[in-house]
Design an enzyme around this catalytic site. Structure first.
Site, PDB file in Angstrom:
ATOM      1  CB  CYS A 144      -0.969  -0.037   1.179  1.00 15.14           C
ATOM      2  SG  CYS A 144      -2.322   1.153   1.054  1.00 15.14           S
TER       3      CYS A 144
ATOM      4  CG  HIS B 253      -3.521  -3.568   3.590  1.00 15.70           C
ATOM      5  ND1 HIS B 253      -2.446  -2.912   4.149  1.00 15.70           N
ATOM      6  CD2 HIS B 253      -4.267  -2.612   2.987  1.00 15.70           C
ATOM      7  CE1 HIS B 253      -2.540  -1.618   3.909  1.00 15.70           C
ATOM      8  NE2 HIS B 253      -3.638  -1.407   3.206  1.00 15.70           N
TER       9      HIS B 253
ATOM     10  CD  GLU C 119      -0.601  -5.473   5.954  1.00 17.90           C
ATOM     11  OE1 GLU C 119      -1.055  -4.328   6.118  1.00 17.90           O
ATOM     12  OE2 GLU C 119      -0.445  -5.975   4.817  1.00 17.90           O
TER      13      GLU C 119
END
Length: 850
Positions: free
Chosen positions: A691, A821, A823
């Site tokens: 991002c 994302h 993560e």
């Protein structure tokens, strides 16, 4: 945002759920109980002001919230609006989650209405406040302005004198300013000093009187006309059911708000159990927010649930019933996701017209408060807070009587269910709210209904549930079907009242084939036809979705021109077998956290779970010395690490001139640039940017060229989303190339469901660069539909990226940048959106060094 934390400040936000025009979010349970002290301040204790500086913004905000406005006042009251400072807020969150810092705090207050006067004045009976020590945004503020400014993102904490230096050091490590501004005194008086003068000196006994007692007459009127809860809206009467259904979905009170909701990050914190919209097409609005308790390490199944209830039409008809049913709706929404509403706690938001001296106007809030009280007593549930405002008048216009109920409770992520129906052939049944002849809920019967619903959810009889509001049971049914675009066949003989009346709080439940639920009214069954059958007519589901989504399209858009897909990118199955010269079982990862970064904790957790040793390095920039220290620490950390991770967020507030610029400027520093080059060229290290980090890598030239290069106008870039707004949702991405070590755990063609949240994620590149990326196998991942076809449609390509590009690599694959994302993953997250969610990205990066 409504703070309901046991401690001080929580990390997890759930923005994106919209109650009419009221945005709601929650911060719940981020501070372990062991970190929280509750002590009486003692004489000699010090009050430290932490966080943002003070300006004129927000002066008069507290009183302005109860002022009826006119055309003239609107032009001069802009300065009363408080200015948020999310980067500073994030720093405070990190500090307060530091157990050492939290355990030093005896008592704290955040800055809201009244500024220093209230935030500090409430902390102890006796206080001596030095206004000259209050940090300022600019010079020229007088003592009164310093005392009453409501500038945001500031905290006042009470510390023992011997703990002040340590607390300030911990704050400085988080790039936060912390100044001693007051001392607790033996004398029970509130004193303020400015430029050597004592400008305030009031006894605590006087302040504790709460001012002059006032009385007002209130006249509560009986509701006029038929019961709104059971009435069919006038615009739908005397119409064929199919036309009424179509018109109903387009009503402003009923229409979809996805374009507004997606402007708020709904997956931040990697704890979201239910995304705001569920299903493969992400079109079913969920009834409540659900998120795991934000632990810093390990796993948990414990989650919090929060919902709201309020229908303006019901409240306008009867403020008493409107408030009572607002509580019911908020509790029903908890039940709909499998959270126990009988263990909930409530908080209320009240908003009424300017009351003046009119008993009839005073009767509106009086009736509403009595309705809310009756619900609390009937359900045996307390309200633990609330907020009121009486400024809802502009010239001769008044807001509807407004009492919004928010309900929050604990639940389990593993047993949370969605409103989205998954399969054709599913029966949907209406469970009405038990009510007396006068329309008031039968509280004991309602409790039993909730118990039965929760029991049926736990045993699997109920597989999905929605809650009726404006639009009636018919709208609720369609919302439940929109997410997977299932068709639905309504039962014959259903009355217009059953279909369209706002039976506030009633439940529509989807039953499993083995269900033993004998009460309620059968509404019909889902089909696989993609059509809705009602009253002998058929309507295409897409037509109903267009009507539902179209009403607010010009205000909160969901449509944009399709992105170009000029080339068919072949799958690259060849892997890069090159490995690092020096192996290590536990590689070190440095994660710089810039002001505005908000994914550093999630990223560190993902790397540590994969077996790496992660270091979050706070970028400090409050002074020249701080900047020099940061450069030195970052250089050392890079030279001691094998991986650089640039996480997501909004570095520098994404200004000026685009996101990632602050990160890129820092990494162009000669010391940092040399350390990065050494990591890549001498030690075969890895870099990952997600991002905001991806944006920085592109600005640096590390992507797609593999090295830091001078800015080039011909280079690819990431720019504003084609929608012209922020987008937060789940996307489907295809692994297009596996030459990167970051994708060694994936296979070419694999499809994953990944959360995105960005305003500038549209990948743009010239035809020549695009051709080079394709030939070099550097297009790592692309936006696709659920079947794996690369798409330029905004439904699947959320930012309008050329060729559906979501992520790219350097020529050798050791640098990867992507918008999704990856993560933000974990057990039972985003369970209302289908798809595989683990790309094994972090595990692959760690295993590269093994």
């Amino acid at each position: 945002q409504i703070g309901l934390a046991t401690g001080h400040v929580a990390e997890v936000y759930h923005p994106g759920y919209v109650a009419k025009r009221l945005e709601i979010g929650a911060v719940i349970g981020a501070s372990p109980k062991s970190n929280v002290r509750r002590e009486e301040p003692a004489p000699g204790d010090v009050v430290v002001l932490l966080g943002g500086a003070t300006g004129r913004d927000g002066i008069g905000g507290a009183t302005g919230s109860s002022v009826a406005h006119t055309k003239q006042s609107v032009e001069v009251c802009g300065a009363q609006v408080q200015k948020g400072n999310p980067p500073t807020e994030r720093k405070i969150q990190r500090l307060f989650r530091n157990g050492e810092a939290a355990r030093l705090i005896k008592r704290c207050n955040d800055f809201g209405a009244g500024g220093v006067c209230v935030a500090i004045g409430e902390l102890a009976p006796g206080l001596s406040i030095q206004l000259d020590q209050v940090p300022k945004k600019y010079e020229g503020l007088d003592g009164t302005e310093l005392a009453i400014s409501e500038s945001q993102e500031r905290m006042a904490v009470v510390l023992a004198p011997e703990d002040v230096d340590r607390f300030q050091a911990l704050a400085a490590a988080e790039n936060l300013d912390a100044q001693s501004v007051a001392v607790v005194t033996e004398s029970p008086r509130l004193q303020m000093h400015w430029r050597g003068d004592r400008v305030v000196d009031l006894s605590r006994a006087f302040l504790d009187t709460n001012g002059v007692t006032q009385n007002a007459a209130a006249q509560i009127k009986a509701p006029q006309g038929p019961c709104y809860l059971t009435s069919v809206p006038a615009v739908l009467k005397d119409k064929p059911l199919a036309q009424a259904l179509l018109d109903n979905m387009a009503r402003l009170e009923v229409c979809g708000q996805k374009g507004l909701s997606e402007r708020f990050d709904s997956s931040i914190g990697a704890g979201t159990v239910l995304m705001p919209f569920g299903g493969e097409y992400q079109l079913t609005p969920e009834e409540a927010m659900a998120a795991k308790v934000p632990v810093l390490s390990g796993q948990t199944d414990d989650a919090t649930a929060m919902a709201y209830g309020y229908i303006p039409g019901v409240a306008s008809w009867s403020p008493f019933m409107g408030a009572a049913y607002a509580v019911v709706e908020s509790l029903s929404k908890l039940a709909a996701i499998g959270a126990d509403p009988l263990k909930a706690r409530l908080t209320f938001q009240e908003y009424f017209c300017r009351l003046q001296q009119d008993p009839a106007r005073w009767g509106l809030p009086a009736a509403a408060l009595l309705g809310a009280l009756s619900a609390q007593l009937g359900m045996d549930l307390p309200a633990i807070g609330g907020k009121d405002s009486m400024s809802g008048s502009f010239e001769d216009l008044d807001v509807p009587p407004t009492l919004v109920s928010f309900a929050v409770t604990m639940t389990k992520a593993s047993r949370t269910i969605s409103a989205c129906v998954k399969h054709p052939g599913t029966q949907l049944v209406l469970l009405p709210i038990p009510a007396a002849e006068d329309g008031t809920p039968c509280w004991d019967k309602l409790k039993e209904l909730y118990r039965q619903v929760i029991a049926h959810i736990e045993c699997g009889d109920i597989t999905a549930a929605g809650v009726v509001r404006e639009g009636g049971a018919a709208a609720c049914v369609l919302r439940m079907c929109f997410g997977n675009k299932l068709g639905f066949k309504f039962e014959k003989g259903l009355s217009a009242g059953t279909l369209f009346a706002p039976l506030q709080g009633a439940l529509v439940v989807a039953l499993s084939p083995e269900a033993q639920v004998e009460c309620g009214t059968l509404l019909g069954r889902t089909t696989g036809s993609g059509q809705v059958e009602i009253g002998g007519d058929k309507i295409a589901m897409d037509q109903l979705i267009d009507a539902w989504m179209g009403t607010l399209e010009k205000v909160f858009p969901n449509q944009a021109q399709p992105a170009p897909v000029p080339a068919d990118v072949p799958l690259c199955t060849q892997r890069n077998s090159h490995g690092p010269a020096i192996k290590t079982a536990r590689p070190r990862v440095v994660i710089p956290a810039f002001p505005g970064t908000n994914c550093e904790v999630d990223s560190a957790r993902a790397f540590e779970k994969a077996g790496a040793e992660a270091q979050v390095l706070i970028v400090r920039n409050l002074s020249q010395a701080d900047i020099e220290d940061t450069i030195r620490r970052l250089e050392q950390a890079i030279r001691q690490s094998q991986i650089i991770m640039l996480p997501g967020g909004f570095s520098g507030g994404d200004e000026p001139e685009g996101s990632g610029k602050f990160i890129a400027t820092t990494f162009r520093n000669p010391l940092i640039a040399e350390a990065v080059t050494h990591l890549l060229e001498q030690r075969d290290g890895l870099i990952l940017g997600i991002c905001n980090g991806f944006q920085a890598l592109v600005k640096l030239g590390l992507l797609p060229y593999g090295k830091i290069t001078p800015p080039d106008p011909q280079a690819p870039t990431l720019t504003f989303n084609s929608l012209g707004r922020h987008v937060s949702r789940m996307v489907y991405t295809r692994v297009t190339s596996v030459q990167s070590p970051w994708l060694r755990g994936a296979h070419a063609g694999d499809i994953h469901a990944i959360p995105v949240s960005h305003g500038e994620g549209r990948f743009v590149a010239s035809e020549q660069v695009l051709r080079q990326l394709i030939q070099g196998g550097q297009i790592a991942t692309q936006y696709v539909d659920p079947d794996g076809a690369v798409s330029g449609d905004i439904l699947w390509n959320p930012n309008g990226s050329v060729c559906g590009i979501e992520g790219i690599t350097s020529p050798n694959g050791r640098i990867l940048g992507k918008m999704g994302h990856s993560e933000r993953r974990g057990q039972d997250l985003y369970k209302n959106v289908p798809g595989h969610k683990d790309q094994k990205l972090f595990k692959s990066g760690v295993e590269y060094f093994a």
